[in-house]
Design a protein around this motif. Structure first.
Motif, mmCIF file in Angstrom:
data_model
loop_
_atom_site.group_PDB
_atom_site.id
_atom_site.type_symbol
_atom_site.label_atom_id
_atom_site.label_comp_id
_atom_site.label_asym_id
_atom_site.label_seq_id
_atom_site.Cartn_x
_atom_site.Cartn_y
_atom_site.Cartn_z
ATOM 1 N N GLY A 17 0.817 -1.209 0.000
ATOM 2 C CA GLY A 17 0.000 0.000 0.000
ATOM 3 C C GLY A 17 0.851 1.259 0.000
ATOM 4 O O GLY A 17 0.544 2.226 -0.709
ATOM 5 N N PHE A 21 0.843 4.023 -2.905
ATOM 6 C CA PHE A 21 0.537 5.397 -2.500
ATOM 7 C C PHE A 21 1.585 6.363 -3.040
ATOM 8 O O PHE A 21 1.259 7.384 -3.671
ATOM 9 C CB PHE A 21 0.476 5.448 -0.973
ATOM 10 C CG PHE A 21 0.062 6.774 -0.401
ATOM 11 C CD1 PHE A 21 -1.261 7.013 -0.063
ATOM 12 C CD2 PHE A 21 1.001 7.780 -0.177
ATOM 13 C CE1 PHE A 21 -1.643 8.227 0.484
ATOM 14 C CE2 PHE A 21 0.626 8.989 0.366
ATOM 15 C CZ PHE A 21 -0.700 9.219 0.698
ATOM 16 N N PHE A 59 -4.830 4.008 -6.105
ATOM 17 C CA PHE A 59 -4.630 3.385 -4.794
ATOM 18 C C PHE A 59 -5.815 2.491 -4.450
ATOM 19 O O PHE A 59 -5.642 1.367 -3.958
ATOM 20 C CB PHE A 59 -4.461 4.464 -3.722
ATOM 21 C CG PHE A 59 -4.243 3.913 -2.345
ATOM 22 C CD1 PHE A 59 -2.968 3.609 -1.904
ATOM 23 C CD2 PHE A 59 -5.320 3.681 -1.487
ATOM 24 C CE1 PHE A 59 -2.753 3.078 -0.628
ATOM 25 C CE2 PHE A 59 -5.121 3.160 -0.221
ATOM 26 C CZ PHE A 59 -3.836 2.852 0.212
ATOM 27 N N CYS A 63 -5.008 -1.476 -4.207
ATOM 28 C CA CYS A 63 -4.933 -1.902 -2.803
ATOM 29 C C CYS A 63 -6.262 -2.457 -2.288
ATOM 30 O O CYS A 63 -6.415 -2.723 -1.096
ATOM 31 C CB CYS A 63 -4.478 -0.747 -1.925
ATOM 32 S SG CYS A 63 -2.787 -0.235 -2.258
#
Length: 250
Positions: A17, A21, A59, A63
């Motif tokens: 993640g 990001f 994201f 994710c």
């Protein structure tokens, strides 16, 4: 053994993640810098937010944090308002960018500008506030008033910081409600239902993928309200958001 494997999996998921990001942020960063230089005021914020929504979407997809909204269809992105939202998790940043239609100017803590890369973008899209400084607070309020006059919606977390209590909401500050009355700008309450469950601030290894659900309430009009009505307005919005959380809690 099972607990250890879960912790290892959660740790790897956190690393993944973080990489997504940062990578997505690096991707949109030059475009945000360019748009900030070419355009000013609300036009710049509108264009910058297109790239922020791309960042948040990347994201969200990679994710496994899809964002689902309810009540957004009644909102008019071209009509300035003050969004007030609960604050429980670092995932809130993704949720609000994807859920709120159009652009908005958030009020954010000045400490976040120290974050590499993210801090440089943060400085360009957020009205910064140092809560320890009365001068900073006053300056932030004036900047928010200017944005509202220019037709720019704003976002304030009325709890001031992440809610670490077991209650649905922590106590609200007066700022958002005083600003609404002084500028005669409607408030739109919204809540993020399950971000804390998916990524608790104090227990990052409890992270797990899942749906970020955002629920919008109807606009709360403040036309004709005066400073003496601040307490009632704050109480009314608090109750509205509290009910949205408790009524939709899984």
């Amino acid at each position: 053994m099972v607990k250890l494997l879960k912790k290892v999996a959660a740790f790897l998921f956190l690393i993944w993640g973080f990489l997504v990001f940062i990578s997505a942020m690096i991707l949109v960063f030059p475009l945000i810098l360019l748009m900030s230089a070419l355009f000013k005021k609300k036009k710049a914020q509108d264009i910058v937010f297109l790239f922020l929504k791309i960042w948040a979407w990347i994201f969200s997809v990679l994710c496994f944090f899809p964002v689902r909204t309810r009540g957004r269809e009644s909102l008019d992105p071209d009509k300035a308002c003050i969004y007030v939202c609960n604050h429980n998790s670092y995932l809130d940043a993704i949720a609000v960018v994807m859920a709120i239609p159009g652009s908005f100017k958030p009020l954010g803590k000045i400490e976040m500008v120290k974050t590499p890369i993210f801090g440089m973008i943060y400085r360009r899209v957020v009205v910064l506030i140092d809560r320890k400084s009365q001068e900073s607070r006053a300056r932030s309020v004036e900047e928010l008033k200017i944005d509202l006059r220019n037709g720019q919606s704003i976002l304030i977390f009325p709890e001031g910081t992440m809610n670490r209590s077991d209650a649905p909401l922590s106590e609200f500050y007066d700022g958002a409600f005083r600003l609404a009355i002084e500028t005669q700008t409607a408030i739109v309450p919204m809540v993020i239902l399950n971000a804390r469950k998916l990524l608790p601030r104090d227990k990052p290894l409890a992270v797990r993928p899942g749906v970020l659900e955002c629920v919008f309430a109807d606009r709360v009009e403040v036309t004709g309200l005066k400073p003496d009505d601040l307490g009632d307005l704050k109480s009314r919005v608090y109750k509205c958001m509290e009910e949205l959380i408790t009524d939709n809690r899984a």
